[in-house]
Write a protein that holds these residues in place. Sequence first.
Motif, PDB file in Angstrom:
ATOM      1  N   MET A  22     -52.455  66.921 -21.092  1.00 43.62           N
ATOM      2  CA  MET A  22     -51.976  66.211 -19.687  1.00 43.62           C
ATOM      3  C   MET A  22     -52.964  66.365 -18.611  1.00 43.62           C
ATOM      4  N   ASP A  23     -53.283  65.192 -18.091  1.00 44.30           N
ATOM      5  CA  ASP A  23     -54.235  65.149 -17.110  1.00 44.30           C
ATOM      6  C   ASP A  23     -53.688  64.652 -15.796  1.00 44.30           C
ATOM      7  N   ARG A  24     -52.210  64.111 -15.929  1.00 40.97           N
ATOM      8  CA  ARG A  24     -51.725  63.753 -14.762  1.00 40.97           C
ATOM      9  C   ARG A  24     -50.019  63.584 -15.055  1.00 40.97           C
ATOM     10  N   LEU A  25     -49.416  63.774 -13.837  1.00 36.55           N
ATOM     11  CA  LEU A  25     -48.177  63.714 -13.615  1.00 36.55           C
ATOM     12  C   LEU A  25     -47.856  62.480 -12.815  1.00 36.55           C
ATOM     13  N   THR A  26     -47.180  61.445 -13.343  1.00 37.87           N
ATOM     14  CA  THR A  26     -46.939  60.326 -12.820  1.00 37.87           C
ATOM     15  C   THR A  26     -45.755  59.970 -11.949  1.00 37.87           C
ATOM     16  N   ASN A  27     -45.451  59.246 -11.216  1.00 38.76           N
ATOM     17  CA  ASN A  27     -44.152  58.838 -10.385  1.00 38.76           C
ATOM     18  C   ASN A  27     -43.242  60.069 -10.118  1.00 38.76           C
ATOM     19  N   VAL A  28     -43.913  60.892  -9.405  1.00 35.70           N
ATOM     20  CA  VAL A  28     -43.108  62.012  -8.533  1.00 35.70           C
ATOM     21  C   VAL A  28     -42.844  61.735  -6.975  1.00 35.70           C
ATOM     22  N   THR A  29     -42.078  62.624  -6.594  1.00 39.56           N
ATOM     23  CA  THR A  29     -41.982  62.592  -4.891  1.00 39.56           C
ATOM     24  C   THR A  29     -42.692  63.938  -4.645  1.00 39.56           C
TER      25      THR A  29
ATOM     26  N   ALA B 269     -57.292  68.751 -13.320  1.00 40.02           N
ATOM     27  CA  ALA B 269     -58.583  69.130 -14.048  1.00 40.02           C
ATOM     28  C   ALA B 269     -58.905  70.515 -13.904  1.00 40.02           C
ATOM     29  N   ASP B 270     -58.900  71.331 -15.023  1.00 42.35           N
ATOM     30  CA  ASP B 270     -59.316  72.729 -14.979  1.00 42.35           C
ATOM     31  C   ASP B 270     -58.428  73.524 -14.107  1.00 42.35           C
ATOM     32  N   GLY B 271     -57.318  73.285 -14.135  1.00 44.48           N
ATOM     33  CA  GLY B 271     -56.119  74.137 -13.611  1.00 44.48           C
ATOM     34  C   GLY B 271     -55.909  73.634 -12.092  1.00 44.48           C
TER      35      GLY B 271
ATOM     36  N   LYS C 225     -56.072  72.234  -4.779  1.00 44.46           N
ATOM     37  CA  LYS C 225     -55.258  73.622  -5.085  1.00 44.46           C
ATOM     38  C   LYS C 225     -54.780  73.604  -6.334  1.00 44.46           C
ATOM     39  N   GLU C 226     -54.659  74.999  -6.541  1.00 46.69           N
ATOM     40  CA  GLU C 226     -54.443  75.323  -8.065  1.00 46.69           C
ATOM     41  C   GLU C 226     -53.210  74.517  -8.525  1.00 46.69           C
ATOM     42  N   ALA C 227     -53.022  74.161  -9.806  1.00 46.20           N
ATOM     43  CA  ALA C 227     -52.128  73.275 -10.257  1.00 46.20           C
ATOM     44  C   ALA C 227     -51.018  74.205 -10.796  1.00 46.20           C
ATOM     45  N   ASN C 228     -50.197  74.597  -9.647  1.00 43.13           N
ATOM     46  CA  ASN C 228     -48.996  75.354  -9.942  1.00 43.13           C
ATOM     47  C   ASN C 228     -47.884  74.760  -9.312  1.00 43.13           C
ATOM     48  N   LEU C 229     -47.067  74.175  -9.998  1.00 45.40           N
ATOM     49  CA  LEU C 229     -45.998  73.312  -9.443  1.00 45.40           C
ATOM     50  C   LEU C 229     -44.580  73.526 -10.321  1.00 45.40           C
ATOM     51  N   VAL C 230     -43.693  73.142  -9.546  1.00 49.10           N
ATOM     52  CA  VAL C 230     -42.195  73.166  -9.878  1.00 49.10           C
ATOM     53  C   VAL C 230     -41.526  71.674  -9.763  1.00 49.10           C
ATOM     54  N   LEU C 231     -41.139  71.218 -10.989  1.00 48.86           N
ATOM     55  CA  LEU C 231     -40.344  69.904 -10.634  1.00 48.86           C
ATOM     56  C   LEU C 231     -38.913  70.086 -10.637  1.00 48.86           C
ATOM     57  N   LEU C 232     -38.333  69.403  -9.495  1.00 44.20           N
ATOM     58  CA  LEU C 232     -36.890  69.694  -9.430  1.00 44.20           C
ATOM     59  C   LEU C 232     -36.167  68.432  -9.592  1.00 44.20           C
ATOM     60  N   ASP C 233     -34.913  68.106 -10.108  1.00 42.24           N
ATOM     61  CA  ASP C 233     -34.150  67.056 -10.181  1.00 42.24           C
ATOM     62  C   ASP C 233     -33.728  66.620  -8.821  1.00 42.24           C
ATOM     63  N   ALA C 234     -33.499  67.399  -7.909  1.00 42.83           N
ATOM     64  CA  ALA C 234     -32.864  66.956  -6.458  1.00 42.83           C
ATOM     65  C   ALA C 234     -33.869  67.817  -5.510  1.00 42.83           C
ATOM     66  N   ASP C 235     -33.665  67.038  -4.297  1.00 42.87           N
ATOM     67  CA  ASP C 235     -34.456  67.356  -3.271  1.00 42.87           C
ATOM     68  C   ASP C 235     -34.224  68.568  -2.569  1.00 42.87           C
TER      69      ASP C 235
ATOM     70  N   ILE D  24     -45.441  73.556 -13.921  1.00 34.18           N
ATOM     71  CA  ILE D  24     -46.941  73.316 -14.263  1.00 34.18           C
ATOM     72  C   ILE D  24     -47.637  74.543 -13.854  1.00 34.18           C
ATOM     73  N   ARG D  25     -48.282  75.404 -14.755  1.00 30.61           N
ATOM     74  CA  ARG D  25     -48.867  76.501 -14.510  1.00 30.61           C
ATOM     75  C   ARG D  25     -50.391  76.431 -14.916  1.00 30.61           C
ATOM     76  N   ALA D  26     -51.239  76.432 -13.708  1.00 33.33           N
ATOM     77  CA  ALA D  26     -52.678  76.176 -13.995  1.00 33.33           C
ATOM     78  C   ALA D  26     -52.920  75.016 -14.836  1.00 33.33           C
ATOM     79  N   GLY D  27     -52.308  73.947 -14.548  1.00 29.16           N
ATOM     80  CA  GLY D  27     -52.396  72.751 -15.062  1.00 29.16           C
ATOM     81  C   GLY D  27     -51.797  72.296 -16.486  1.00 29.16           C
ATOM     82  N   THR D  28     -51.119  73.599 -17.009  1.00 25.50           N
ATOM     83  CA  THR D  28     -50.061  73.222 -18.188  1.00 25.50           C
ATOM     84  C   THR D  28     -48.915  72.762 -18.062  1.00 25.50           C
TER      85      THR D  28
END
Length: 458
Positions: free
Chosen positions: A1-8, A26-28, A412-422, A437-441
């Motif tokens: 994966m190199d991108r996450l689309t259509n997020v808030t 790229a590269d985490g 910034k580091e690609a450490n993210l959480v995707l949530l269903d609700a705000d 998403i941890r270090a881009g993975t």
Amino acid sequence: MDRLTNVTVVDPRDGTTTAHQDIHFADGRITKIGTTAGPHPDAIDGQDRFVVPGFVDMHAHPLNLADPAPELGLMLAFGITGFRQMSGTPDLLRHRPDTTDRTPALLATPGPVLTPINAGKPATAVAEVQRQARAGADFIKAALITPDVYYAVQAEADRLGIPVVGHLPAGIDVRAASRAGFRSIEHVGPQLGVLAGCSCHEDHLRAASSGNPIPAPPFKIPFADRIAGKLLQRIVINPSQLTTPATLAAVRETIDTFDEDKARTLARQFADNDTWNCPTLIRIKAQQLCDNPTFAADPNLRYATTKERKAWTRAAESFHQKFTEAQRATFTEQFDLQKRMVKILAEEGAPLLAGTDAVGAAWVIAGASLHDEFDLLAESGLTPLRILQTATTDPARFLNREKTAGTVSAGKEANLVLLDADPTTKAANLHTISAVIRAGTHHNKEALQSLKAQATNR
Ligand SMILES: [Zn+2]
């Protein structure tokens, strides 16, 4: 994966949300964020979900386990992409685990915690601080030291440029400790630590709560750290079990003499001195309300080992047997006051960190407990946004990592959480994790389920 689309994208600094965004990696690292360009073969469709920075558990002990893999997996599955390890060993400092994109990052660790075994007198404590600083400890953790030892430790740590955090020494003046530079107070004290400073009987309570449960040994013991480690492990399941009637009387007095103005003044002093609090409300609740039946009924208990479940059930039984109904009611009132104090800290701008004390403590389950902490912070009266900050922007500031962490931004580091609700409208929405998403993975829902499955039925 190199991108996450259509997020808030959620900005935890002020709660603003920006819909229809693409995040490039790229590269985490996050390389670019911009308006959605539409589907792309290498992209994951975020389906309008909310993106926040990965959560940080600022008080955890997973690396004390011989094999921490299941617990680290659980932490990741519950959205934790980094943690502050709160007890170290010379071995841990020598061989810091190489964190991978499959585990949360070890963000900071101390050496062995300071107790009367390795820090019974100012001179031994200073030598221990020097040893730990040389070995690469990120901070010094005080656990069971006396005020005179603490001041010597703080002075030496200042000289070496290493922060001191942990348990306030029993009987210390919390304002003096804040002025001296105590950097983060854990567990609201513990015990009477912070609350005693909010009582109009403060001096009396300070005198009543001084004294150390473990006396300093008269001579140097070989393998002292290992002995202290074993001893702490036994106490750690539920330290409230050791509460004496005299201490409980002091708790009662603290509750009855709590002075809100004094509490607010203290909170403002914490803000001015940059004294942080990591309340670990889930840990305090599990100690002081250890026999509360909701713990034994928690569905997340399936992620604890059989051995842990047995030990925790035993801890609840002995807590119930040892204390009378009135004493248990006092513990509950103390917890209500600790929550009220956390709200006062937030309202007066005192800096806060989300932490759990996971691994070793009764009823505190790795990963899941951070969500218990979110709920308890909400119960205390913190806003959803303030709660999100305690696990994202605040840890970044505390750890001097604002350049690389704390927000969802390019660079910034690609450490993210995707949530269903705000998560800015309701703290419970922090539980609605659909990917991490941890270090881009990218770890999708199935991958997170499999991490949970690996920690089940052990
Ligand atoms: Zn701890």
